[in-house]
Design an enzyme around this catalytic site. Structure first.
Site, short mmCIF file in Angstrom:
data_model
loop_
_atom_site.label_atom_id
_atom_site.label_comp_id
_atom_site.label_asym_id
_atom_site.label_seq_id
_atom_site.Cartn_x
_atom_site.Cartn_y
_atom_site.Cartn_z
N PRO A 99 0.85 -1.19 0.00
CA PRO A 99 0.00 0.00 0.00
C PRO A 99 0.89 1.25 0.00
O PRO A 99 1.98 1.23 0.59
CB PRO A 99 -0.77 -0.12 1.32
CG PRO A 99 0.09 -0.96 2.20
CD PRO A 99 0.86 -1.88 1.29
N ASP A 150 14.75 3.52 5.76
CA ASP A 150 13.91 2.74 4.83
C ASP A 150 14.76 2.14 3.70
O ASP A 150 14.71 0.94 3.44
CB ASP A 150 12.83 3.63 4.19
CG ASP A 150 11.68 3.93 5.12
OD1 ASP A 150 11.81 3.65 6.33
OD2 ASP A 150 10.65 4.45 4.64
O1 PMV Z 1 6.33 6.40 6.65
P1 PMV Z 1 7.56 5.69 6.20
O2 PMV Z 1 7.38 4.25 5.94
O3 PMV Z 1 8.16 6.37 5.01
O4 PMV Z 1 8.66 5.78 7.40
C1 PMV Z 1 9.09 7.04 7.87
C2 PMV Z 1 10.03 6.90 9.03
C3 PMV Z 1 10.43 8.22 9.68
O5 PMV Z 1 11.29 7.91 10.78
C4 PMV Z 1 9.22 8.97 10.22
C5 PMV Z 1 11.17 9.13 8.71
C6 PMV Z 1 12.58 8.66 8.36
O6 PMV Z 1 13.12 9.17 7.37
O7 PMV Z 1 13.16 7.85 9.08
#
Ligand code: PMV
Length: 303
Positions: A99, A150
């Site tokens: 998703p 990520d």
């Molecule tokens: O929402 P996602 O899956 O892109 O994860 C973001 C994670 C954060 O810590 C909020 C931002 C980051 O760059 O680490």
């Protein structure tokens, strides 16, 4: 003319952040694991005209018509500069179970699968670290100010303990974690939530520091396979994320339902204010029961 002939194919998994989201942007540690069963596939084929196609998001565009401000536009230009232009017109076909805007790293998975397929098409060997480094450039468009967790966990496809610009340490877990990833059903743009946390800085610094401290302790519980301790850390992390204002009513409701049904821990994962949650069960049999209870209350189980 119909597309014919596969030139390359690659895939990338989703990820979930177990501990430390948001704090990881500020130099504190984060812990993330890949979700190997939830994947995004990219196939590159010969094509009469160069284009990029994804049925899931209704995309079917000429590659050159995508602006550089768009993550895919920027990525295709970067890849052409770094590895050379494709030898023939190509179609990049995306097939994804992930998703979007839901905290599972769909943006990083898309970049990484495209990078791997492109390098394969050009017959260029590329390391996981190089893949991660290119994807990080694109994460800047998705996130504004990304930590890099990520792209790191998805490129290396291993659980990692991560500190921005410093540490990517693979974590060995002695047990397969009985975790569920469930969707709150609410979309949330990472870039907006990260920017809002930034606006509230440095007032929220004590919360970010507390999340960092908790994460550095939780890694020991993870290495030891101590599930009750992990659950307690997850609940404390969720409480801190709530204080950071990145939880929401639906996430709080699902967490309460999971904990009342016997889960050891429940928290949001990723940017928050919607998106997905990670829930820790006591064992795999209880995970199955929780899955049924949550599905019955209308929650989508992703992994
Ligand atoms: O929402 P996602 O899956 O892109 O994860 C973001 C994670 C954060 O810590 C909020 C931002 C980051 O760059 O680490």
């Amino acid at each position: 003319m119909a597309d014919s002939g596969i030139l390359a194919c690659a895939s990338a998994p989703a990820k979930t952040i177990l501990f430390g989201e948001h704090a990881v942007v500020y130099g504190h540690p984060g812990i993330a694991i890949p979700l190997p069963s939830l994947r995004l596939d990219v196939t590159i084929t010969f094509s009469a005209r160069s284009r990029i196609v994804s049925r899931q998001v209704g995309l079917n565009a000429e590659i050159d018509s995508i602006p550089e401000s768009d993550p895919v536009g920027k990525l295709t230009r970067l890849l052409a500069e770094r590895f050379g232009m494709p030898p023939v017109p190509i179609a990049i076909r995306i097939n994804s179970k992930l998703p979007v805007a839901a905290g599972l790293g769909s943006g990083a998975a898309l970049s990484i699968a495209i990078i791997r397929a492109y390098a394969q098409m050009m017959r260029i060997a590329i390391t996981d670290s190089e893949v991660s480094e290119i994807a990080f450039e694109i994460e800047k468009i998705y996130h504004g100010d990304p930590s890099g967790i990520d792209n790191s966990v998805i490129a290396h496809e291993k659980p990692i303990y991560y500190i921005k610009n410093k540490t990517i340490e693979p974590i060995e877990t002695p047990v397969e974690l009985p975790i569920l990833v469930v969707d709150s059903g609410l979309k949330s743009a990472t870039i907006d939530v990260v920017a809002d946390v930034r606006r509230r800085f440095p007032g929220n610094r004590p919360i970010l520091e507390a999340i960092g401290k908790l994460t550095s302790e939780a890694v020991q519980a993870l290495k030891a396979g101590d599930l009750p301790a992990l659950g307690t850390f997850m609940n404390e992390n969720q409480r801190l994320l709530h204080n950071l204002t990145v939880s929401c009513g639906e996430i709080d409701r699902i967490a309460r339902l999971a904990l009342d049904s016997g889960a050891l821990g429940a928290k949001l994962t990723g940017a928050g204010r919607g998106g997905n949650m990670v829930i820790l069960a006591a064992d795999h049999a209880q995970k199955k029961r929780l899955e049924q209870i949550l599905a019955k209350s209308g929650v989508t189980v992703r992994s």
